[in-house]
Design a protein around this motif. Structure first.
Motif, PDB file in Angstrom:
ATOM      1  N   ARG A 110       0.833  -1.209   0.000  1.00 44.38           N
ATOM      2  CA  ARG A 110       0.000   0.000   0.000  1.00 44.38           C
ATOM      3  C   ARG A 110       0.863   1.252   0.000  1.00 44.38           C
ATOM      4  N   GLU A 111       1.940   1.216   0.816  1.00 40.62           N
ATOM      5  CA  GLU A 111       2.838   2.367   0.888  1.00 40.62           C
ATOM      6  C   GLU A 111       3.549   2.591  -0.440  1.00 40.62           C
ATOM      7  N   LEU A 112       3.959   1.512  -1.062  1.00 35.32           N
ATOM      8  CA  LEU A 112       4.635   1.618  -2.353  1.00 35.32           C
ATOM      9  C   LEU A 112       3.721   2.261  -3.390  1.00 35.32           C
ATOM     10  N   ILE A 113       2.499   1.773  -3.476  1.00 35.16           N
ATOM     11  CA  ILE A 113       1.554   2.317  -4.452  1.00 35.16           C
ATOM     12  C   ILE A 113       1.252   3.779  -4.162  1.00 35.16           C
ATOM     13  N   ALA A 114       1.052   4.102  -2.873  1.00 33.52           N
ATOM     14  CA  ALA A 114       0.773   5.493  -2.501  1.00 33.52           C
ATOM     15  C   ALA A 114       1.955   6.387  -2.854  1.00 33.52           C
ATOM     16  N   TYR A 115       3.157   5.920  -2.593  1.00 31.81           N
ATOM     17  CA  TYR A 115       4.349   6.718  -2.907  1.00 31.81           C
ATOM     18  C   TYR A 115       4.481   6.922  -4.409  1.00 31.81           C
ATOM     19  N   ALA A 116       4.273   5.838  -5.161  1.00 32.17           N
ATOM     20  CA  ALA A 116       4.389   5.940  -6.609  1.00 32.17           C
ATOM     21  C   ALA A 116       3.355   6.895  -7.191  1.00 32.17           C
ATOM     22  N   LYS A 117       2.156   6.899  -6.620  1.00 30.53           N
ATOM     23  CA  LYS A 117       1.122   7.821  -7.096  1.00 30.53           C
ATOM     24  C   LYS A 117       1.490   9.266  -6.785  1.00 30.53           C
ATOM     25  N   ALA A 118       2.079   9.496  -5.601  1.00 34.54           N
ATOM     26  CA  ALA A 118       2.452  10.857  -5.184  1.00 34.54           C
ATOM     27  C   ALA A 118       3.740  11.323  -5.844  1.00 34.54           C
ATOM     28  N   ALA A 145      -2.945  -0.466 -10.840  1.00 33.31           N
ATOM     29  CA  ALA A 145      -2.816   0.413  -9.674  1.00 33.31           C
ATOM     30  C   ALA A 145      -2.861   1.890 -10.037  1.00 33.31           C
ATOM     31  N   GLY A 146      -2.716   2.219 -11.321  1.00 29.43           N
ATOM     32  CA  GLY A 146      -2.732   3.613 -11.747  1.00 29.43           C
ATOM     33  C   GLY A 146      -1.515   4.382 -11.297  1.00 29.43           C
ATOM     34  N   ILE A 147      -0.353   3.775 -11.459  1.00 31.37           N
ATOM     35  CA  ILE A 147       0.887   4.421 -11.024  1.00 31.37           C
ATOM     36  C   ILE A 147       1.860   4.535 -12.187  1.00 31.37           C
ATOM     37  N   ASP A 148       2.824   5.432 -12.033  1.00 36.82           N
ATOM     38  CA  ASP A 148       3.831   5.662 -13.071  1.00 36.82           C
ATOM     39  C   ASP A 148       5.201   5.336 -12.515  1.00 36.82           C
ATOM     40  N   MET A 149       5.824   4.300 -13.030  1.00 36.66           N
ATOM     41  CA  MET A 149       7.178   3.926 -12.639  1.00 36.66           C
ATOM     42  C   MET A 149       8.034   3.814 -13.891  1.00 36.66           C
ATOM     43  N   VAL A 150       9.334   3.938 -13.725  1.00 43.56           N
ATOM     44  CA  VAL A 150      10.256   3.941 -14.855  1.00 43.56           C
ATOM     45  C   VAL A 150      10.878   2.563 -15.035  1.00 43.56           C
ATOM     46  N   HIS A 151      10.788   2.045 -16.242  1.00 46.09           N
ATOM     47  CA  HIS A 151      11.359   0.739 -16.534  1.00 46.09           C
ATOM     48  C   HIS A 151      12.834   0.853 -16.877  1.00 46.09           C
ATOM     49  N   VAL A 152      13.642   0.025 -16.225  1.00 44.90           N
ATOM     50  CA  VAL A 152      15.074  -0.048 -16.511  1.00 44.90           C
ATOM     51  C   VAL A 152      15.381  -1.496 -16.916  1.00 44.90           C
TER      52      VAL A 152
END
Length: 294
Positions: A110-118, A145-152
């Motif tokens: 939950r914290e990970l998703i919230a952080y990624a959203k913020a 989850a509706g989040i934006d993360m960068v793929h490496v």
């Protein structure tokens, strides 16, 4: 990521087969040695040799996201003496290389998703390469989850794991057999298992839902294949021998400890499964805008 062992044969079924096998069988693995595809193939085929009465020689032919080895088998004589092992990336290749393939085929979460959203774009996730199952599964997580993360992307799981330990990336999805030794060694932390229930090999790791995440299930799988046109009798014999091998108690115990669930379904069931996987990952790839490596 849970590993589902979907071991059977998928190929058109035709004609009459003469006595088979009468010579060694070449089994192509389109990846380097030591990975899950190679290990599963060697464990299962070693068990099958006794029943078949002929040696099975594993031939590792890595390259082009498994296309090189797959092409070798696709163009081989359909006589039951050249076989192939593929995994989830095989289904993704149909979309990634459309028209270019040489053949037709809890709290922390939950914290990970919230952080990624913020903090969009500030979390890096790694994979063993563009279009790999780990990459596409994380893209699916982003979408759900509706989040934006960068793929490496990395050239294999080993360098991606090294990057995770160095905090160059913060997220890595992979099979339990690869990651759990490092989790138990205190080098990385397991957040969730992408499966409907906890697995025998890592019962301490919660499922994604138990960990407070979205209802995401994803698995890699292993599928044995033969060239199109391989006779029905050979396909059926291989399917029977494969199913028998993977349900031997020693094989089942070994696979359970590394998070693999033996399935061993029929050729027609495997073909339907593969078609569904191709459609599933086509949607993810298209939505995420994933492009194949050039």
């Amino acid at each position: 990521m849970k590993s589902w062992l979907l071991v059977t044969l998928a190929a058109p079924l035709i004609a009459h087969a003469q006595a088979w096998p009468s010579k060694p069988i070449r089994w192509v693995v389109p990846y380097t040695g030591g990975g899950i595809t190679d290990v599963v193939t060697r464990v299962v085929t070693q068990k099958m040799q006794a029943s078949l009465g002929q040696p099975i020689v594993v031939d590792n032919r890595p390259g082009a996201n498994s296309i090189l080895g797959s092409d070798i088998v696709a163009k081989a004589a359909p006589d039951g003496y050249t076989m192939l092992t593929v995994i989830a990336g095989y289904a993704a290749n149909v979309t990634l290389y459309q028209g270019k393939l040489p053949f037709d085929p809890r709290k922390d979460v939950r914290e990970l998703i919230a952080y990624a959203k913020a903090n969009p774009g500030k979390v890096n996730f790694g994979s063993s390469g563009i279009g790999a199952a780990a990459h596409l599964t994380t893209e699916l997580l982003k979408q759900i989850a509706g989040i934006d993360m960068v793929h490496v992307p990395y050239k294999g799981t080993a360098p991606a794991l090294t990057a995770l330990m160095a905090n160059d990336i913060q997220i890595l999805v992979d099979v339990p057999s690869t990651l759990m030794p490092h989790v138990r060694g205190g080098k990385i932390k397991a957040l969730a298992m992408l499966s409907a229930k906890r697995i025998a090999g890592a019962p301490e790791v919660p499922t994604m839902v138990e960990a407070g995440g979205p209802p995401l299930e994803s698995s890699t799988w292993v599928l044995f294949m033969a060239p199109g046109g391989t006779p029905r009798e050979i396909i059926n014999r291989l399917a029977q021998e494969t199913a028998k091998a993977i349900h031997e108690s020693d094989i089942k115990d070994r696979f359970n400890q590394i998070g693999i669930e033996p399935v061993g379904n029929r050729p027609d069931e495997a073909a339907k499964f593969l078609e569904a996987e191709i459609a599933k990952w086509a949607k993810v790839i298209t939505s995420a805008g994933v492009k194949a490596e050039q």
